[in-house]
Write a protein that holds these residues in place. Structure first.
Motif, PDB file in Angstrom:
ATOM      1  N   MET A   6       0.928  -1.211  -0.049  1.00  0.00           N
ATOM      2  CA  MET A   6       0.048  -0.230  -0.109  1.00  0.00           C
ATOM      3  C   MET A   6       0.929   1.236  -0.153  1.00  0.00           C
ATOM      4  O   MET A   6       1.865   1.470   0.714  1.00  0.00           O
ATOM      5  CB  MET A   6      -0.700  -0.015   1.245  1.00  0.00           C
ATOM      6  CG  MET A   6      -1.905   1.335   1.458  1.00  0.00           C
ATOM      7  SD  MET A   6      -3.260   0.829   2.584  1.00  0.00           S
ATOM      8  CE  MET A   6      -3.037   2.275   3.451  1.00  0.00           C
ATOM      9  N   GLU A   7       0.654   2.154  -0.937  1.00  0.00           N
ATOM     10  CA  GLU A   7       1.437   3.332  -0.816  1.00  0.00           C
ATOM     11  C   GLU A   7       1.292   4.436   0.300  1.00  0.00           C
ATOM     12  O   GLU A   7      -0.131   4.430   0.710  1.00  0.00           O
ATOM     13  CB  GLU A   7       0.908   4.186  -2.334  1.00  0.00           C
ATOM     14  CG  GLU A   7       1.648   5.424  -2.539  1.00  0.00           C
ATOM     15  CD  GLU A   7       0.949   6.165  -3.611  1.00  0.00           C
ATOM     16  OE1 GLU A   7       1.341   7.508  -3.712  1.00  0.00           O
ATOM     17  OE2 GLU A   7       0.449   5.628  -4.456  1.00  0.00           O
ATOM     18  N   THR A   8       2.170   4.686   0.706  1.00  0.00           N
ATOM     19  CA  THR A   8       2.117   5.602   1.771  1.00  0.00           C
ATOM     20  C   THR A   8       1.723   7.247   1.364  1.00  0.00           C
ATOM     21  O   THR A   8       2.607   7.803   0.433  1.00  0.00           O
ATOM     22  CB  THR A   8       3.309   5.903   2.701  1.00  0.00           C
ATOM     23  OG1 THR A   8       3.635   4.391   3.216  1.00  0.00           O
ATOM     24  CG2 THR A   8       3.320   6.587   4.114  1.00  0.00           C
ATOM     25  N   ILE A   9       0.727   7.754   1.669  1.00  0.00           N
ATOM     26  CA  ILE A   9       0.283   9.055   1.412  1.00  0.00           C
ATOM     27  C   ILE A   9       0.886   9.967   2.529  1.00  0.00           C
ATOM     28  O   ILE A   9       0.994   9.938   3.759  1.00  0.00           O
ATOM     29  CB  ILE A   9      -1.225   9.494   1.326  1.00  0.00           C
ATOM     30  CG1 ILE A   9      -1.785   8.124   0.386  1.00  0.00           C
ATOM     31  CG2 ILE A   9      -1.463  10.698   1.142  1.00  0.00           C
ATOM     32  CD1 ILE A   9      -1.325   8.487  -1.009  1.00  0.00           C
ATOM     33  N   ALA A  10       1.566  11.282   2.338  1.00  0.00           N
ATOM     34  CA  ALA A  10       2.231  12.163   3.210  1.00  0.00           C
ATOM     35  C   ALA A  10       1.160  12.782   4.019  1.00  0.00           C
ATOM     36  O   ALA A  10      -0.184  12.849   3.930  1.00  0.00           O
ATOM     37  CB  ALA A  10       2.537  13.380   2.449  1.00  0.00           C
ATOM     38  N   VAL A  45      -4.007  15.532   6.032  1.00  0.00           N
ATOM     39  CA  VAL A  45      -4.714  16.842   6.740  1.00  0.00           C
ATOM     40  C   VAL A  45      -5.464  17.657   5.901  1.00  0.00           C
ATOM     41  O   VAL A  45      -6.580  18.104   6.246  1.00  0.00           O
ATOM     42  CB  VAL A  45      -3.472  17.327   7.610  1.00  0.00           C
ATOM     43  CG1 VAL A  45      -4.070  18.761   8.217  1.00  0.00           C
ATOM     44  CG2 VAL A  45      -3.087  16.535   8.566  1.00  0.00           C
ATOM     45  N   LYS A  46      -4.764  18.070   4.835  1.00  0.00           N
ATOM     46  CA  LYS A  46      -5.542  18.873   3.857  1.00  0.00           C
ATOM     47  C   LYS A  46      -6.810  18.427   3.268  1.00  0.00           C
ATOM     48  O   LYS A  46      -7.808  18.866   3.115  1.00  0.00           O
ATOM     49  CB  LYS A  46      -4.670  19.207   2.529  1.00  0.00           C
ATOM     50  CG  LYS A  46      -3.473  20.233   2.926  1.00  0.00           C
ATOM     51  CD  LYS A  46      -2.659  20.440   1.587  1.00  0.00           C
ATOM     52  CE  LYS A  46      -1.344  21.284   1.815  1.00  0.00           C
ATOM     53  NZ  LYS A  46      -0.621  21.334   0.670  1.00  0.00           N
ATOM     54  N   PHE A  47      -6.939  17.134   2.838  1.00  0.00           N
ATOM     55  CA  PHE A  47      -7.762  16.499   2.469  1.00  0.00           C
ATOM     56  C   PHE A  47      -9.003  16.254   3.537  1.00  0.00           C
ATOM     57  O   PHE A  47     -10.171  16.751   3.297  1.00  0.00           O
ATOM     58  CB  PHE A  47      -7.536  14.870   2.088  1.00  0.00           C
ATOM     59  CG  PHE A  47      -8.924  13.979   1.634  1.00  0.00           C
ATOM     60  CD1 PHE A  47      -9.332  14.247   0.447  1.00  0.00           C
ATOM     61  CD2 PHE A  47      -9.219  13.178   2.383  1.00  0.00           C
ATOM     62  CE1 PHE A  47     -10.671  13.464   0.089  1.00  0.00           C
ATOM     63  CE2 PHE A  47     -10.330  12.146   1.924  1.00  0.00           C
ATOM     64  CZ  PHE A  47     -10.999  12.326   0.791  1.00  0.00           C
TER      65      PHE A  47
END
Length: 107
Positions: A1-5, A10-12
Motif C-alpha cells: 500500500m502506498e504511503t500518503i504524506a 490533513v489537507k484532504f
C-alpha cells in the motif's frame, strides 16, 4: 500500500471540516447540481457556497463541469460517496462521545 504524506491527509480531511461543506456534500449525494440548486437546497448564500465549492474542488472531493452558462458539481467518485456514508455509520456508534468533544465548530 502506498504511503500518503501526512500533510496531504490533513489537507484532504480539512475539506470535510466545515458545516457548509458537509451540507454541500450531502446535497450532492443524490446527484449533480448547479450552484443555484445547492444554494436552494441548503438555504445558503450563493457567494459563500461558491467559495466552499472551490475549496471542495481544490481538495479533489468534488468535480465541476460547464454546461452552457451553468456550472454543475458532483461528488468526485464512489469512494468519496462511500466515505460520506461511512461517517454516518461510524457516528451512529460514537455520536454522544463526539457531541461531548471539546473541539470547537467554526460557523
Amino acid at each position: 500500500m502506498e504511503t500518503i504524506a501526512l500533510d496531504t491527509k490533513v489537507k484532504f480531511l480539512r475539506g470535510f471540516s466545515d458545516k457548509t461543506r458537509i451540507q454541500i456534500l450531502e446535497a450532492l449525494l443524490d446527484g449533480e447540481k448547479t450552484v443555484s440548486q445547492i444554494t436552494e437546497k441548503i438555504s445558503g448564500n450563493q457567494s459563500n457556497i461558491s467559495q466552499h465549492l472551490a475549496c471542495l474542488k481544490g481538495c479533489g472531493i468534488i468535480t465541476g463541469r460547464q454546461e452552457g452558462r451553468y456550472s454543475l458539481y458532483r461528488i468526485r467518485n464512489d469512494q468519496i460517496r462511500e466515505l460520506l456514508m461511512m461517517f454516518n455509520t461510524v457516528l451512529a456508534d460514537i455520536e454522544n462521545d463526539v457531541e461531548r468533544c471539546g473541539v470547537q465548530i467554526e460557523e
